[in-house]
Design a protein around this motif. Structure first.
Motif, PDB file in Angstrom:
ATOM      1  N   SER A  15       0.812  -1.233   0.000  1.00  0.00           N
ATOM      2  CA  SER A  15       0.000   0.000   0.000  1.00  0.00           C
ATOM      3  C   SER A  15       0.837   1.271   0.000  1.00  0.00           C
ATOM      4  O   SER A  15       0.447   2.273  -0.601  1.00  0.00           O
ATOM      5  CB  SER A  15      -0.957  -0.003   1.198  1.00  0.00           C
ATOM      6  OG  SER A  15      -0.210  -0.070   2.400  1.00  0.00           O
ATOM      7  N   ASP A  16       2.004   1.260   0.658  1.00  0.00           N
ATOM      8  CA  ASP A  16       2.749   2.516   0.832  1.00  0.00           C
ATOM      9  C   ASP A  16       3.982   2.645  -0.055  1.00  0.00           C
ATOM     10  O   ASP A  16       4.472   3.749  -0.277  1.00  0.00           O
ATOM     11  CB  ASP A  16       3.222   2.658   2.301  1.00  0.00           C
ATOM     12  CG  ASP A  16       2.053   2.651   3.286  1.00  0.00           C
ATOM     13  OD1 ASP A  16       0.902   2.757   2.815  1.00  0.00           O
ATOM     14  OD2 ASP A  16       2.294   2.514   4.491  1.00  0.00           O
ATOM     15  N   VAL A  17       4.517   1.535  -0.531  1.00  0.00           N
ATOM     16  CA  VAL A  17       5.811   1.614  -1.242  1.00  0.00           C
ATOM     17  C   VAL A  17       5.653   1.401  -2.743  1.00  0.00           C
ATOM     18  O   VAL A  17       6.192   2.177  -3.544  1.00  0.00           O
ATOM     19  CB  VAL A  17       6.807   0.571  -0.657  1.00  0.00           C
ATOM     20  CG1 VAL A  17       8.134   0.626  -1.391  1.00  0.00           C
ATOM     21  CG2 VAL A  17       7.001   0.819   0.839  1.00  0.00           C
ATOM     22  N   VAL A  18       4.896   0.389  -3.120  1.00  0.00           N
ATOM     23  CA  VAL A  18       4.804   0.058  -4.547  1.00  0.00           C
ATOM     24  C   VAL A  18       4.060   1.145  -5.342  1.00  0.00           C
ATOM     25  O   VAL A  18       4.568   1.599  -6.375  1.00  0.00           O
ATOM     26  CB  VAL A  18       4.182  -1.348  -4.765  1.00  0.00           C
ATOM     27  CG1 VAL A  18       3.958  -1.634  -6.247  1.00  0.00           C
ATOM     28  CG2 VAL A  18       5.075  -2.424  -4.150  1.00  0.00           C
ATOM     29  N   PRO A  19       2.861   1.624  -4.890  1.00  0.00           N
ATOM     30  CA  PRO A  19       2.134   2.608  -5.719  1.00  0.00           C
ATOM     31  C   PRO A  19       2.954   3.861  -6.054  1.00  0.00           C
ATOM     32  O   PRO A  19       2.972   4.267  -7.222  1.00  0.00           O
ATOM     33  CB  PRO A  19       0.890   2.924  -4.880  1.00  0.00           C
ATOM     34  CG  PRO A  19       0.690   1.696  -4.049  1.00  0.00           C
ATOM     35  CD  PRO A  19       2.071   1.220  -3.713  1.00  0.00           C
ATOM     36  N   VAL A  22       5.456   2.977  -8.765  1.00  0.00           N
ATOM     37  CA  VAL A  22       4.817   2.755 -10.070  1.00  0.00           C
ATOM     38  C   VAL A  22       4.437   4.099 -10.688  1.00  0.00           C
ATOM     39  O   VAL A  22       4.653   4.334 -11.875  1.00  0.00           O
ATOM     40  CB  VAL A  22       3.581   1.830  -9.909  1.00  0.00           C
ATOM     41  CG1 VAL A  22       2.744   1.787 -11.189  1.00  0.00           C
ATOM     42  CG2 VAL A  22       4.022   0.421  -9.523  1.00  0.00           C
ATOM     43  N   SER A  23       3.894   5.011  -9.859  1.00  0.00           N
ATOM     44  CA  SER A  23       3.527   6.353 -10.361  1.00  0.00           C
ATOM     45  C   SER A  23       4.750   7.066 -10.903  1.00  0.00           C
ATOM     46  O   SER A  23       4.691   7.714 -11.958  1.00  0.00           O
ATOM     47  CB  SER A  23       2.935   7.204  -9.239  1.00  0.00           C
ATOM     48  OG  SER A  23       1.737   6.648  -8.829  1.00  0.00           O
ATOM     49  N   ALA A  24       5.860   6.966 -10.189  1.00  0.00           N
ATOM     50  CA  ALA A  24       7.092   7.648 -10.606  1.00  0.00           C
ATOM     51  C   ALA A  24       7.560   7.123 -11.961  1.00  0.00           C
ATOM     52  O   ALA A  24       7.947   7.897 -12.838  1.00  0.00           O
ATOM     53  CB  ALA A  24       8.183   7.447  -9.548  1.00  0.00           C
ATOM     54  N   SER A  71      11.716  -2.181 -15.249  1.00  0.00           N
ATOM     55  CA  SER A  71      11.724  -0.800 -14.744  1.00  0.00           C
ATOM     56  C   SER A  71      11.737  -0.805 -13.220  1.00  0.00           C
ATOM     57  O   SER A  71      12.383   0.034 -12.590  1.00  0.00           O
ATOM     58  CB  SER A  71      10.483  -0.053 -15.219  1.00  0.00           C
ATOM     59  OG  SER A  71      10.177  -0.383 -16.524  1.00  0.00           O
ATOM     60  N   LEU A  72      11.024  -1.770 -12.615  1.00  0.00           N
ATOM     61  CA  LEU A  72      10.995  -1.856 -11.144  1.00  0.00           C
ATOM     62  C   LEU A  72      12.333  -2.369 -10.617  1.00  0.00           C
ATOM     63  O   LEU A  72      12.812  -1.942  -9.571  1.00  0.00           O
ATOM     64  CB  LEU A  72       9.867  -2.787 -10.701  1.00  0.00           C
ATOM     65  CG  LEU A  72       8.457  -2.251 -10.961  1.00  0.00           C
ATOM     66  CD1 LEU A  72       7.431  -3.374 -10.864  1.00  0.00           C
ATOM     67  CD2 LEU A  72       8.123  -1.141  -9.972  1.00  0.00           C
ATOM     68  N   LEU A  78      12.947   2.374  -4.843  1.00  0.00           N
ATOM     69  CA  LEU A  78      11.991   1.337  -4.443  1.00  0.00           C
ATOM     70  C   LEU A  78      12.703   0.220  -3.681  1.00  0.00           C
ATOM     71  O   LEU A  78      12.287  -0.174  -2.582  1.00  0.00           O
ATOM     72  CB  LEU A  78      11.300   0.751  -5.687  1.00  0.00           C
ATOM     73  CG  LEU A  78      10.468  -0.504  -5.439  1.00  0.00           C
ATOM     74  CD1 LEU A  78       9.171  -0.176  -4.724  1.00  0.00           C
ATOM     75  CD2 LEU A  78      10.155  -1.231  -6.753  1.00  0.00           C
ATOM     76  N   LEU A  79      13.784  -0.273  -4.248  1.00  0.00           N
ATOM     77  CA  LEU A  79      14.479  -1.412  -3.626  1.00  0.00           C
ATOM     78  C   LEU A  79      15.117  -1.013  -2.302  1.00  0.00           C
ATOM     79  O   LEU A  79      15.086  -1.785  -1.330  1.00  0.00           O
ATOM     80  CB  LEU A  79      15.525  -1.986  -4.586  1.00  0.00           C
ATOM     81  CG  LEU A  79      14.969  -2.467  -5.938  1.00  0.00           C
ATOM     82  CD1 LEU A  79      16.058  -3.115  -6.777  1.00  0.00           C
ATOM     83  CD2 LEU A  79      13.812  -3.443  -5.752  1.00  0.00           C
ATOM     84  N   GLN A  80      15.649   0.219  -2.251  1.00  0.00           N
ATOM     85  CA  GLN A  80      16.262   0.690  -0.992  1.00  0.00           C
ATOM     86  C   GLN A  80      15.213   0.798   0.108  1.00  0.00           C
ATOM     87  O   GLN A  80      15.458   0.398   1.252  1.00  0.00           O
ATOM     88  CB  GLN A  80      16.931   2.056  -1.222  1.00  0.00           C
ATOM     89  CG  GLN A  80      18.299   1.927  -1.861  1.00  0.00           C
ATOM     90  CD  GLN A  80      18.926   3.296  -2.114  1.00  0.00           C
ATOM     91  OE1 GLN A  80      18.238   4.327  -2.129  1.00  0.00           O
ATOM     92  NE2 GLN A  80      20.238   3.301  -2.334  1.00  0.00           N
TER      93      GLN A  80
END
Lengths: 335, 74
Positions: A15-19, A22-24, A71-72, A78-80
């Motif tokens: 809920s807090d990290v992936v969206p 993805v938006s970026a 891209s992910l 994201l990974l950090q």
């Protein structure tokens, strides 16, 4: 980390990290596109799958992160962020787009009918269509398999529907009805059995390919010589496909086999061990015709064990084909 | 296969039941292969408590034991 912590972390990251990540990526140009028909487009996007993986210590777990987009994988923030929140107790891998496994041909509907494919009485799961044979008296083509595949261990009546593929492989009446039960050799709970075999007459309008044993070659008739110890054999069956082995025993008596009817005893059987790393057969391969190295039919597969044999992966048992053909009054094609 | 040796194994197979101690879980008796020669093959559902009760030869014919577990219809 504890399993409860991993579950909470999964929700937090989803809920807090992936969206935001993805938006970026979308703002910066978006993900690459695979071209396919519009009607196949769904709202489910392959992005990040989250789960739980085993930890380093017993009873310990890690967060499992499976990336489905390059891209992910290249998104350092994201990974950090994931590593930081998981305190490095995380297993991150790129897995790409995940596709469903296609079923092998031998579990699918086959027209023309082909040996090696899934078949069965409408009340059983599935076994293997061993051969398309010819009934001596009528000259009609019949399916050869086991009693427990076509006649449900004696619990059937003449004319019962035989489905290809079998019910467990989504065979249904009437669209997959290919044959009607004709004759079976009764399985005896007391005394010695010699065969587990039955035939079903193929209904009009169903095409057949009696000679092709896909992955092995063309059936060359019936083996005339006695079975020899150590000789190479092969089969194609509904569960394990094409496998190869050798005859590890002949003239086997008092072979005790578990059926729904109870423990049945068989005499004068053939035993086969695999020459590969796996087993020669598994459940669902019952009814497969075993071929010698000249592709002549030599035995009808019907049972097996999970252990034993040179590689410990189990042994397979079969009826010598001569007694099966004699008792059912049929001939194999290819003679 | 040497028919004289095969005949010897068939005789050993016929005698086997008289020599096997009671309680051994035999699930098949046939003719197997030891090297290039035929031998008596005995399949067992489980190993007996004392394997020393199992004859290693019968009338000079070697006996091969294989622990195959339960055999089921496939």
């Amino acid at each position: 980390m504890k399993i409860e912590s991993a579950r909470a972390l999964k929700e937090e990251i989803a809920s807090d990290v992936v969206p935001p990540a993805v938006s970026a990526i979308s703002s910066a140009g978006g993900f690459s596109l695979t071209t396919f028909a519009l009607h196949k487009v769904t709202k489910a996007e392959p992005l990040v799958a989250l789960g739980v993986a085993p930890g380093k210590k017993q009873g310990d777990v890690r967060l499992a992160v499976r990336l489905q987009r390059h891209s992910l994988e290249r998104s350092t923030p994201l990974l950090q962020d994931i590593r930081k929140r998981a305190k490095n107790e995380v297993d991150i891998r790129f897995v790409g787009r995940i596709a469903k496994h296609a079923l092998p041909w031998y579990r699918l509907r086959r027209r023309p009918l082909q040996p090696g494919s899934s078949v069965g009485h409408f009340n059983i799961t599935a076994g293997t269509l061993g051969a398309i044979a010819r009934e001596r008296k009528t000259g009609r083509d019949v399916i050869l398999s086991n009693n427990h595949v076509l006649a449900n261990e004696n619990d059937a009546k003449k004319g019962d529907a035989i489905l290809q593929p079998g019910a467990v492989d989504k065979g249904k009446r009437p669209k997959d009805l290919v044959a009607k039960l004709t004759k079976w050799i009764e399985l005896k709970p007391n005394g010695a059995n010699l065969c587990d075999a039955a035939i079903a007459t193929i209904v009009k309008g169903i095409d057949t390919d009696a000679l092709t044993y896909k992955g092995i070659g063309k059936l060359a008739g019936v083996r005339a010589d006695p079975l020899e110890l150590g000789m190479a054999v092969s089969k194609v069956g509904r569960t394990t496909g094409v496998t190869r082995g050798r005859i590890s025993a002949v003239e086997l008596d008092k072979v005790v086999i578990q059926y729904d009817l109870g423990m049945l005893s068989f005499d004068d059987q053939v035993e086969i061990e695999s020459t590969g790393s796996g087993s020669f057969s598994a459940g669902g391969d019952s009814g497969s015709l075993i071929l010698d190295k000249e592709n002549c039919g030599c035995a009808l597969l019907f049972a097996g064990s999970e252990t034993g044999g040179h590689n410990g992966r189990g042994l397979t048992y079969a009826n010598p084909i001569a007694i099966v053909l004699k008792r059912l009054a049929i001939d194999l094609h290819g003679d | 296969m040497d028919e004289t040796k095969m005949a010897a194994v068939r005789r050993a197979k016929a005698r086997f039941s008289t020599l096997m101690p009671k309680g051994v879980d035999v699930v098949g008796i046939g003719i197997g292969l030891k090297g290039t020669d035929p031998a008596l093959k005995v399949n067992l559902g489980r190993a007996p408590k004392d394997v020393s009760v199992l004859p290693k030869t019968i009338d000079g014919v070697p006996v091969l034991y294989d622990y195959v577990g339960k055999i089921t219809k496939r």
